[in-house]
Write a protein that holds these residues in place. Structure first.
Motif, PDB file in Angstrom:
ATOM      1  N   GLU A 181       0.837  -1.202   0.000  1.00 21.05           N
ATOM      2  CA  GLU A 181       0.000   0.000   0.000  1.00 21.05           C
ATOM      3  C   GLU A 181       0.871   1.252   0.000  1.00 21.05           C
ATOM      4  O   GLU A 181       0.597   2.217  -0.724  1.00 21.05           O
ATOM      5  CB  GLU A 181      -0.922  -0.013   1.224  1.00 21.05           C
ATOM      6  N   THR A 182       1.947   1.226   0.779  1.00 19.49           N
ATOM      7  CA  THR A 182       2.858   2.371   0.838  1.00 19.49           C
ATOM      8  C   THR A 182       3.500   2.631  -0.515  1.00 19.49           C
ATOM      9  O   THR A 182       3.554   3.782  -0.977  1.00 19.49           O
ATOM     10  CB  THR A 182       3.955   2.126   1.900  1.00 19.49           C
ATOM     11  N   SER A 183       3.980   1.580  -1.169  1.00 18.91           N
ATOM     12  CA  SER A 183       4.619   1.766  -2.473  1.00 18.91           C
ATOM     13  C   SER A 183       3.604   2.240  -3.514  1.00 18.91           C
ATOM     14  O   SER A 183       3.930   3.067  -4.373  1.00 18.91           O
ATOM     15  CB  SER A 183       5.307   0.484  -2.921  1.00 18.91           C
ATOM     16  N   LYS A 184       2.385   1.746  -3.437  1.00 21.99           N
ATOM     17  CA  LYS A 184       1.339   2.188  -4.367  1.00 21.99           C
ATOM     18  C   LYS A 184       1.056   3.674  -4.178  1.00 21.99           C
ATOM     19  O   LYS A 184       0.947   4.434  -5.156  1.00 21.99           O
ATOM     20  CB  LYS A 184       0.063   1.380  -4.122  1.00 21.99           C
ATOM     21  N   LEU A 185       0.954   4.110  -2.924  1.00 21.64           N
ATOM     22  CA  LEU A 185       0.701   5.530  -2.651  1.00 21.64           C
ATOM     23  C   LEU A 185       1.877   6.403  -3.083  1.00 21.64           C
ATOM     24  O   LEU A 185       1.676   7.516  -3.576  1.00 21.64           O
ATOM     25  CB  LEU A 185       0.396   5.727  -1.164  1.00 21.64           C
ATOM     26  N   ARG A 186       3.095   5.906  -2.924  1.00 19.70           N
ATOM     27  CA  ARG A 186       4.279   6.674  -3.380  1.00 19.70           C
ATOM     28  C   ARG A 186       4.254   6.864  -4.894  1.00 19.70           C
ATOM     29  O   ARG A 186       4.543   7.950  -5.395  1.00 19.70           O
ATOM     30  CB  ARG A 186       5.562   5.953  -2.967  1.00 19.70           C
ATOM     31  N   ARG A 187       3.943   5.780  -5.611  1.00 20.11           N
ATOM     32  CA  ARG A 187       3.880   5.885  -7.080  1.00 20.11           C
ATOM     33  C   ARG A 187       2.804   6.875  -7.502  1.00 20.11           C
ATOM     34  O   ARG A 187       3.004   7.680  -8.417  1.00 20.11           O
ATOM     35  CB  ARG A 187       3.610   4.505  -7.691  1.00 20.11           C
ATOM     36  N   GLU A 188       1.648   6.822  -6.847  1.00 21.83           N
ATOM     37  CA  GLU A 188       0.566   7.739  -7.178  1.00 21.83           C
ATOM     38  C   GLU A 188       0.976   9.189  -6.870  1.00 21.83           C
ATOM     39  O   GLU A 188       0.691  10.108  -7.643  1.00 21.83           O
ATOM     40  CB  GLU A 188      -0.693   7.379  -6.396  1.00 21.83           C
TER      41      GLU A 188
ATOM     42  N   GLU B 113       4.067  10.402  -6.884  1.00 20.90           N
ATOM     43  CA  GLU B 113       5.030  10.816  -7.910  1.00 20.90           C
ATOM     44  C   GLU B 113       4.314  11.182  -9.206  1.00 20.90           C
ATOM     45  O   GLU B 113       4.660  12.165  -9.864  1.00 20.90           O
ATOM     46  CB  GLU B 113       6.040   9.696  -8.157  1.00 20.90           C
ATOM     47  N   ARG B 114       3.308  10.396  -9.581  1.00 21.45           N
ATOM     48  CA  ARG B 114       2.564  10.675 -10.805  1.00 21.45           C
ATOM     49  C   ARG B 114       1.839  12.013 -10.702  1.00 21.45           C
ATOM     50  O   ARG B 114       1.874  12.833 -11.635  1.00 21.45           O
ATOM     51  CB  ARG B 114       1.557   9.529 -11.057  1.00 21.45           C
ATOM     52  N   LEU B 115       1.190  12.243  -9.566  1.00 22.34           N
ATOM     53  CA  LEU B 115       0.459  13.503  -9.393  1.00 22.34           C
ATOM     54  C   LEU B 115       1.404  14.701  -9.310  1.00 22.34           C
ATOM     55  O   LEU B 115       1.079  15.788  -9.812  1.00 22.34           O
ATOM     56  CB  LEU B 115      -0.418  13.422  -8.134  1.00 22.34           C
TER      57      LEU B 115
ATOM     58  N   LYS C  17       3.807  19.731 -14.769  1.00 24.03           N
ATOM     59  CA  LYS C  17       3.451  20.039 -16.158  1.00 24.03           C
ATOM     60  C   LYS C  17       2.368  21.107 -16.210  1.00 24.03           C
ATOM     61  O   LYS C  17       2.413  22.014 -17.053  1.00 24.03           O
ATOM     62  CB  LYS C  17       2.974  18.774 -16.878  1.00 24.03           C
ATOM     63  N   ALA C  18       1.374  21.029 -15.329  1.00 19.75           N
ATOM     64  CA  ALA C  18       0.295  22.016 -15.315  1.00 19.75           C
ATOM     65  C   ALA C  18       0.839  23.398 -14.973  1.00 19.75           C
ATOM     66  O   ALA C  18       0.419  24.405 -15.563  1.00 19.75           O
ATOM     67  CB  ALA C  18      -0.782  21.599 -14.321  1.00 19.75           C
ATOM     68  N   GLU C  19       1.789  23.480 -14.033  1.00 18.33           N
ATOM     69  CA  GLU C  19       2.385  24.766 -13.671  1.00 18.33           C
ATOM     70  C   GLU C  19       3.176  25.346 -14.840  1.00 18.33           C
ATOM     71  O   GLU C  19       3.172  26.566 -15.065  1.00 18.33           O
ATOM     72  CB  GLU C  19       3.274  24.610 -12.436  1.00 18.33           C
ATOM     73  N   MET C  20       3.845  24.478 -15.612  1.00 23.35           N
ATOM     74  CA  MET C  20       4.573  24.957 -16.796  1.00 23.35           C
ATOM     75  C   MET C  20       3.596  25.544 -17.812  1.00 23.35           C
ATOM     76  O   MET C  20       3.850  26.604 -18.399  1.00 23.35           O
ATOM     77  CB  MET C  20       5.381  23.812 -17.433  1.00 23.35           C
ATOM     78  N   VAL C  21       2.474  24.891 -18.033  1.00 25.20           N
ATOM     79  CA  VAL C  21       1.463  25.382 -18.976  1.00 25.20           C
ATOM     80  C   VAL C  21       0.920  26.720 -18.499  1.00 25.20           C
ATOM     81  O   VAL C  21       0.753  27.671 -19.294  1.00 25.20           O
ATOM     82  CB  VAL C  21       0.338  24.336 -19.155  1.00 25.20           C
ATOM     83  N   ILE C  22       0.657  26.848 -17.220  1.00 25.55           N
ATOM     84  CA  ILE C  22       0.137  28.108 -16.668  1.00 25.55           C
ATOM     85  C   ILE C  22       1.159  29.225 -16.838  1.00 25.55           C
ATOM     86  O   ILE C  22       0.810  30.362 -17.203  1.00 25.55           O
ATOM     87  CB  ILE C  22      -0.257  27.925 -15.183  1.00 25.55           C
ATOM     88  N   ASP C  23       2.443  28.924 -16.591  1.00 26.94           N
ATOM     89  CA  ASP C  23       3.491  29.939 -16.770  1.00 26.94           C
ATOM     90  C   ASP C  23       3.557  30.401 -18.222  1.00 26.94           C
ATOM     91  O   ASP C  23       3.694  31.598 -18.508  1.00 26.94           O
ATOM     92  CB  ASP C  23       4.854  29.399 -16.327  1.00 26.94           C
ATOM     93  N   VAL C  24       3.455  29.445 -19.165  1.00 21.10           N
ATOM     94  CA  VAL C  24       3.482  29.816 -20.582  1.00 21.10           C
ATOM     95  C   VAL C  24       2.270  30.687 -20.912  1.00 21.10           C
ATOM     96  O   VAL C  24       2.382  31.692 -21.636  1.00 21.10           O
ATOM     97  CB  VAL C  24       3.534  28.550 -21.473  1.00 21.10           C
TER      98      VAL C  24
END
Length: 169
Positions: A124-131, A133-135, A141-148
């Protein structure tokens, strides 16, 4: 070379072997009863199981059988119980031992095979870590789009209202 022949007694002279039923012809012994055609019905052998399957007994069933076996002591009652239920006496001995250990959980069927070496908390811990990292990557990426978008808006002269400290939450 000797040509000795052993005399073979006639079938009438042989001692009779105790048979329970008279000799039957091949047609009588076959499953179809000597009748070949559309009307003959072939019944499967009830003694043969199509696919053998391991039986699993619930704790309630084991307790019920143990109570019945305790009540059926004497005059072949236990044997009749075992035949009726299709059980072996060794199962009763094992179930009695488990019951004497005083653990209801011991009577429940156990999962067969090797035990899992995986720790569910670690998984469960490793699953939450992967999630996480993905988020985090999605947010970057969303912050880069907003900056552009801000830079494009500044170049085109469109004012973008930035939220104040009390509006952020």
């Amino acid at each position: 070379m000797n040509n000795h022949t052993v005399p073979v007694p006639s079938p009438a002279a042989l001692p009779s072997v105790g048979r329970r039923e008279p000799e039957r012809s091949e047609g009588d012994r076959s499953a179809t009863g000597g009748k070949a055609g559309k009307d003959s019905i072939v019944h499967p052998d009830p003694e043969v199981v199509a696919q053998a399957k391991r039986r699993r007994f619930t704790a309630e069933y084991k307790q019920r059988i143990l109570v019945e076996s305790d009540q059926a002591k004497g005059s072949g009652g236990i044997g009749a119980l075992l035949r009726r239920e299709g059980l072996y006496s060794s199962l009763l001995a094992t179930w009695r031992r488990e019951r004497e250990a005083g653990v209801l959980q011991a009577l429940t069927p156990q999962k067969r095979g090797p035990k899992s070496k995986r720790d569910p908390i670690q998984e469960e811990t490793s699953k939450l870590r992967r999630e996480n990292e993905r988020l985090t990557e999605q947010l970057r990426k969303a912050e880069m789009v907003i900056d552009v978008q801000k830079k494009v808006a500044a170049l085109l002269g469109w004012p973008i209202a930035t939220p104040g400290p009390e509006e952020k939450s």
